[in-house]
Design an enzyme around this catalytic site. Sequence first.
Site, PDB file in Angstrom:
ATOM      1  CD  GLU A  35      -2.886  -0.881  -0.123  1.00  0.00           C
ATOM      2  OE1 GLU A  35      -2.895   0.068  -0.804  1.00  0.00           O
ATOM      3  OE2 GLU A  35      -3.719  -1.586  -0.507  1.00  0.00           O
ATOM      4  CB  THR A  41       3.092   4.436  -7.508  1.00  0.00           C
ATOM      5  OG1 THR A  41       3.788   5.487  -6.534  1.00  0.00           O
ATOM      6  CG2 THR A  41       3.994   3.630  -8.199  1.00  0.00           C
ATOM      7  CG  LEU A  78       8.724   3.062  -6.497  1.00  0.00           C
ATOM      8  CD1 LEU A  78       8.423   2.536  -5.096  1.00  0.00           C
ATOM      9  CD2 LEU A  78       7.635   3.316  -7.425  1.00  0.00           C
ATOM     10  N   GLY A  79      10.187   7.667  -6.520  1.00  0.00           N
ATOM     11  CA  GLY A  79       9.582   9.165  -6.210  1.00  0.00           C
ATOM     12  C   GLY A  79       8.885   9.112  -4.958  1.00  0.00           C
ATOM     13  CE1 TYR A  80       5.276  13.250  -4.961  1.00  0.00           C
ATOM     14  CE2 TYR A  80       3.589  11.502  -5.002  1.00  0.00           C
ATOM     15  CZ  TYR A  80       3.823  12.791  -5.342  1.00  0.00           C
ATOM     16  OH  TYR A  80       2.864  13.851  -6.063  1.00  0.00           O
ATOM     17  CE1 TYR A 118      -6.812   2.936  -0.759  1.00  0.00           C
ATOM     18  CE2 TYR A 118      -4.561   3.143  -0.394  1.00  0.00           C
ATOM     19  CZ  TYR A 118      -5.761   2.334  -0.919  1.00  0.00           C
ATOM     20  OH  TYR A 118      -5.477   1.088  -1.722  1.00  0.00           O
ATOM     21  CG  ASP A 136      -8.379   4.715  -4.838  1.00  0.00           C
ATOM     22  OD1 ASP A 136      -9.527   4.345  -4.909  1.00  0.00           O
ATOM     23  OD2 ASP A 136      -7.466   3.733  -5.467  1.00  0.00           O
ATOM     24  CB  CYS A 190     -14.553   3.320 -13.984  1.00  0.00           C
ATOM     25  SG  CYS A 190     -15.543   4.891 -13.964  1.00  0.00           S
ATOM     26  CB  CYS A 196     -18.965   2.967 -20.785  1.00  0.00           C
ATOM     27  SG  CYS A 196     -18.193   4.372 -20.002  1.00  0.00           S
TER      28      CYS A 196
END
Length: 331
Positions: A35, A41, A78-80, A118, A136, A190, A196
Amino acid sequence: MKNSFVSTWIGWYLDNARDLPWRETRDPYAIWLSEIILQQTRVNQGLPYYLRFVESFPTVFDLASAEEDKVLKLWQGLGYYSRARNLMKTAKIVAFDRKGVFPNTYSELVKLPGLGPYTASAIASFAFGRAEAVIDGNAYRVLSRLYDIDLEIGSQKVYESFRQLATDLMMATKPSVFNQALMELGAVICLPKPICERCPISDQCLALQNKSIHLRPVKKKSKPKERQAHYYVLPITPTGDWILEKRPGKGIWSGLYVFPLLGEGEFNPKSPSFLQLKHLLSHKEMDLHFQIREFASIEDYPGAQLIPKDKHEEIPFPVPFLMALKHWKLL
DNA sequence: AACGCGGGGGC
DNA sequence: GCCCCAGCGTT
């Protein structure tokens, strides 16, 4: 049952679910790890990182005892990066303060570093079977379209209304499966540009009926972009060692190593020896300039560290710095 | 409530 | 180009 379309939805999920490793376990450690990696990501980007992490750190004790630079090196790209630093904080809390046992309620989980509404809901439902609905980006998209909700995403109040809606829909279903089905629909059908024709519940979709799919969800506009230019130099000593700075705990690239900064903004070196890289960074385009300075001395770079030649491969770098090193064939 | 924080993928 | 991703912490 009134909400029988939910069983159609769940049936679709059970038949079409992607084969993802964290769906095959209820180990809170593995679920927590997945998670955190998947925050902002895409699954396809995070999956190889997840596999390397569980192999390198099979238990929360392995992660809690690991060197920070080793964890950041595994996180590289990966970043962040504050996610990786919070990952280590939480690993230490769980391993050393809680003897390896994760909390099993939302209210306790959400206190841990790096866990917000989340992620706490996700772990509470996936690992412990609790009826905590996850909201999310997927959930906002799916639910806002299903009920043609024109509320603007971003406030606490709107978050709460979506969470309540998802909680109501979840009622007759196993929470973990409902949450997975909710996100799966958003991730493969979605989408921002939805498919759709393949949606199992398109006959229930109010936005589709009202031809307002493209208006949902209602989101705030993003800010205009800015331009910045940064000038870095990689000092190399006569013995081939590197002189690098470790970024502070807050801000960009926290915990990673960068070349010492010469200047930024309007500073213009007017030197052809600078390697110029354009780098897209959080909606901002940065012009980065790099240069090698040979025969440098650590004395000239207060606050920087001397990195011996045999450690170069273990140093976690931001991606643009990796690009520069690769260009110079130094890594 | 608004902003900063990465890097990549889709169109 | 633009949008958005299994969001969170700080201000």
